[in-house]
Design an enzyme around this catalytic site. Structure first.
Site, PDB file in Angstrom:
ATOM      1  N   SER A 215      38.153  35.023  36.694  1.00 13.42           N
ATOM      2  CA  SER A 215      38.098  36.381  36.703  1.00 13.42           C
ATOM      3  C   SER A 215      37.005  37.009  36.000  1.00 13.42           C
ATOM      4  CB  SER A 215      39.029  37.354  36.800  1.00 13.42           C
ATOM      5  OG  SER A 215      38.702  38.748  37.017  1.00 13.42           O
TER       6      SER A 215
ATOM      7  N   HIS B 121      46.247  39.128  40.988  1.00 15.44           N
ATOM      8  CA  HIS B 121      45.401  39.828  40.267  1.00 15.44           C
ATOM      9  C   HIS B 121      44.500  40.730  40.991  1.00 15.44           C
ATOM     10  CE1 HIS B 121      41.254  40.226  38.814  1.00 15.44           C
ATOM     11  NE2 HIS B 121      41.710  40.183  37.384  1.00 15.44           N
ATOM     12  N   ASN B 122      43.916  40.059  41.992  1.00 17.86           N
ATOM     13  CA  ASN B 122      43.078  40.605  43.052  1.00 17.86           C
ATOM     14  C   ASN B 122      43.493  41.844  43.876  1.00 17.86           C
ATOM     15  OD1 ASN B 122      41.209  38.697  42.149  1.00 17.86           O
ATOM     16  ND2 ASN B 122      40.199  38.594  44.068  1.00 17.86           N
TER      17      ASN B 122
ATOM     18  N   ALA C 187      35.581  29.606  48.784  1.00 18.36           N
ATOM     19  CA  ALA C 187      36.981  29.401  49.154  1.00 18.36           C
ATOM     20  C   ALA C 187      37.025  28.723  50.718  1.00 18.36           C
ATOM     21  CB  ALA C 187      38.111  30.582  48.855  1.00 18.36           C
TER      22      ALA C 187
ATOM     23  N   LYS D  74      45.869  34.561  40.435  1.00 17.14           N
ATOM     24  CA  LYS D  74      44.630  35.294  40.794  1.00 17.14           C
ATOM     25  C   LYS D  74      44.639  36.221  41.984  1.00 17.14           C
ATOM     26  CE  LYS D  74      40.263  36.239  39.975  1.00 17.14           C
ATOM     27  NZ  LYS D  74      39.584  36.425  41.132  1.00 17.14           N
TER      28      LYS D  74
ATOM     29  N   GLU E 227      43.680  44.574  41.576  1.00 21.73           N
ATOM     30  CA  GLU E 227      42.329  45.051  41.561  1.00 21.73           C
ATOM     31  C   GLU E 227      42.038  46.046  42.856  1.00 21.73           C
ATOM     32  OE1 GLU E 227      39.334  41.694  40.957  1.00 21.73           O
ATOM     33  OE2 GLU E 227      38.498  42.559  42.868  1.00 21.73           O
TER      34      GLU E 227
HETATM   35  C1  6PG Z   1      37.438  38.769  39.946  1.00 25.88           C
HETATM   36  C2  6PG Z   1      37.088  39.466  41.228  1.00 25.88           C
HETATM   37  C3  6PG Z   1      36.400  38.323  42.130  1.00 25.88           C
HETATM   38  C4  6PG Z   1      35.588  38.944  43.265  1.00 25.88           C
HETATM   39  C5  6PG Z   1      36.648  39.487  44.234  1.00 25.88           C
HETATM   40  C6  6PG Z   1      36.014  40.351  45.440  1.00 25.88           C
HETATM   41  O1  6PG Z   1      38.395  38.831  39.517  1.00 25.88           O
HETATM   42  O2  6PG Z   1      36.133  38.402  39.348  1.00 25.88           O
HETATM   43  O3  6PG Z   1      38.149  39.449  41.921  1.00 25.88           O
HETATM   44  O4  6PG Z   1      37.199  37.313  42.359  1.00 25.88           O
HETATM   45  O5  6PG Z   1      34.556  39.971  43.036  1.00 25.88           O
HETATM   46  O6  6PG Z   1      37.559  38.723  44.747  1.00 25.88           O
HETATM   47  O7  6PG Z   1      36.841  40.317  46.281  1.00 25.88           O
HETATM   48  P1  6PG Z   1      36.592  41.385  47.462  1.00 25.88           P
HETATM   49  O8  6PG Z   1      35.315  40.795  48.213  1.00 25.88           O
HETATM   50  O9  6PG Z   1      37.862  40.946  48.504  1.00 25.88           O
HETATM   51  O10 6PG Z   1      36.761  42.647  47.078  1.00 25.88           O
END
Ligand code: 6PG
Length: 494
Positions: free
Chosen positions: A154, A212-213, A102, A209, A216
């Site tokens: 993801s 979503h993160n 990105a 997304k 996460e």
């Molecule tokens: C996904 C993950 C992916 C990535 C993370 C890691 O959904 O597959 O979220 O996009 O592994 O963005 O993020 P960090 O490096 O910020 O933990």
């Protein structure tokens, strides 16, 4: 006769042209992908496995060769280091997905492709791009007659190969070009539904997304806290932790993150006799999506403290040297022993509760962002496409999907009737765990923030009347009253 003859010949020429175009098209590739790192290679192989031909572009000869080899040197998938060959080998309108880091690399790739594209071609950014960049890129490319979609993908490298959850945003007509491919390559939930759906205009896909993160981050932080509690207070071994998480994964905590956590405890270290997890430095890195979620939640005025603290904890973790010094200065209480079976039960309830809170906060943010940015998001649909393929996939999402399908305008999951009883039932255990952790000096900020959020969100009366009084006292900021309409100011102490 003559006229018929002429007509027929024109018809024939047309047929020939049509045929030659079709033949040419048939030899060209259905889908192009720029960026043949592991994610890119896996995604393109997934496309090729699903009945489409795919062509890749990467500046590195090694990545190109790796793809050819992994693709079994078939005609379905090929790659090049030449931009010109890449463009020439794609059927039109071209469908080109970028899986590059990105930020600036996305703009750089777009600029390098632009002079070679035709009007009507489609560029898809499949990285974790900042949503404001996506809005800018869409406007820029649309002006040039190029379609653009910002798409969250993801599931990590394995997901890209076997079926990710895909979150597309942009204009709906643009999405139609790629829909058949995305439907085919996405993960399928247990009911066979693809984990992809058009989510909304502009940057809706990247925004979803991003959140979503954020969720996460919250779930990962919570899982790490429960691990800490289990190992410090009841001294569970890695084998026992493996068993505990594996068992949880068969129950209501069933989720990708609980499953991989159980696997992690089993992993032997190749360099020592121990388990790998015990040799990993406790400094967590981040690429920005969790931070953006928190920052934007602040802008929107939507509280997401479980996500906020998950970001802060990665920051605290990075201060390793300072932490080591401070540990020597302050020390910590001796951790009380706790009965193992009891702790497992309390921990399960706590993790279940806090997972619900993480989803609640993230979805609350999406609900508000949808109005603010005109995304028109369907939270039931988003929960539905998170049920498989993505990092936050979990059995819980089945009920979350139903809750939002039952009430499209539900602002917060905690207000869904189906969640009230189960949250209520878990709360006493969470209180016990948070109190135990506080007393014993075990940091559980994700859990305690989740509990505090719950307590505040479910309080009809908060002490913020006092804050309003203070604001008015020192700054004449005014206040409202509970017993009558209007805006008031008082000369305090007068
Ligand atoms: C996904 C993950 C992916 C990535 C993370 C890691 O959904 O597959 O979220 O996009 O592994 O963005 O993020 P960090 O490096 O910020 O933990």
């Amino acid at each position: 006769m003559c006229i018929t003859f002429i007509d027929l010949s024109i018809f024939t020429i047309k047929i020939e042209l049509q045929t030659s175009y079709t033949t040419m098209s048939a030899n060209k590739y259905d889908f192009g992908l720029v960026g043949l790192g592991v994610m890119g290679r896996n995604f393109i192989l997934n496309v090729a496995d699903n009945g489409f031909t795919a062509y890749g572009l990467d500046l590195s000869e090694d990545q190109v060769n790796a793809l050819k080899e992994e693709g079994g040197n078939t005609e379905k998938v090929d790659a090049t280091t030449s931009k010109e060959a890449f463009i020439a080998n794609l059927s039109t309108p071209r469908k080109i997905m970028l899986l590059v880091p990105a930020g600036k690399p996305v703009d750089a790739v777009i600029e390098s492709l632009l002079p070679h594209l035709d009007e009507g071609d489609l560029i898809i950014d499949g990285g974790n791009s900042y949503y404001i960049d996506t809005d800018r890129r869409e406007a820029y490319l649309n002006e040039k007659g190029i379609h653009f979609l910002g798409v969250g993908v993801s599931g990590g490298a394995k997901g890209a190969r076997k079926g990710p959850s895909i979150m597309p945003g942009g204009s709906e007509p643009s999405y139609k070009y790629i829909k058949p491919i995305f439907d085919a390559v996405s993960a399928k939930a247990h009911d066979g539904k693809p984990c992809v759906a058009y989510l909304g205009p502009k940057s809706a896909g990247n925004y979803v997304k991003m959140v979503h993160n954020g969720i996460e981050y919250g779930m990962m932080q919570l899982t790490s806290e429960i691990y800490d509690l289990l190992r410090k207070s009841a001294k569970f071994t890695n084998d026992e932790l493996h068993e505990i998480f594996a068992k949880w994964n068969e129950g209501r905590l069933q989720s990708f993150l609980v499953q991989i956590t159980s696997e992690i405890f089993k992993q032997n270290d190749e360099l020592t006799d121990g388990r790998l997890v015990d040799f990993i430095l406790d400094k967590a890195k981040q690429k920005g999506t969790g931070k953006w979620t928190s920052q934007n939640a602040m802008d929107l005025g939507i509280p997401v403290p479980t996500i906020d603290i998950a970001v802060s904890m990665r920051e605290i973790s990075a201060l390793k040297d300072e932490r080591v010094k401070a540990d020597e200065l302050y020390g910590r209480p001796e951790v009380e022993a706790i009965e193992k079976a009891k702790l497992i039960e309390l921990a399960e309830q706590s993790l279940y509760f806090a997972f619900i809170i993480s989803y609640s906060q993230g979805l609350h943010q999406l609900s508000d962002a949808s109005k603010e940015y005109g995304y028109n998001l369907d939270l039931g649909l988003i929960s539905q496409i998170w049920r498989a393929g993505c990092i936050i996939r979990a059995g819980l999402l089945e009920d979350i999907t139903q809750a939002f399908n039952a009430d499209k305008d539900l602002p917060n999951l905690l207000l869904a009737p189906t969640f009230v009883d189960r949250v209520q039932a878990a709360v006493p255990a969470v209180r016990e765990v948070v109190a135990f952790a506080a007393k014993n000096g075990i940091p559980v900020p994700g859990l305690s923030n989740s509990l505090t959020y719950f307590d505040a969100y479910t309080s009809s009366k908060l002490p913020l009347n006092l804050i309003q009084a203070q604001r008015d006292h020192f700054g004449s900021h005014t206040y409202e009253r509970i017993d009558r309409e209007g805006i008031f100011h008082t000369e305090w102490g007068a």
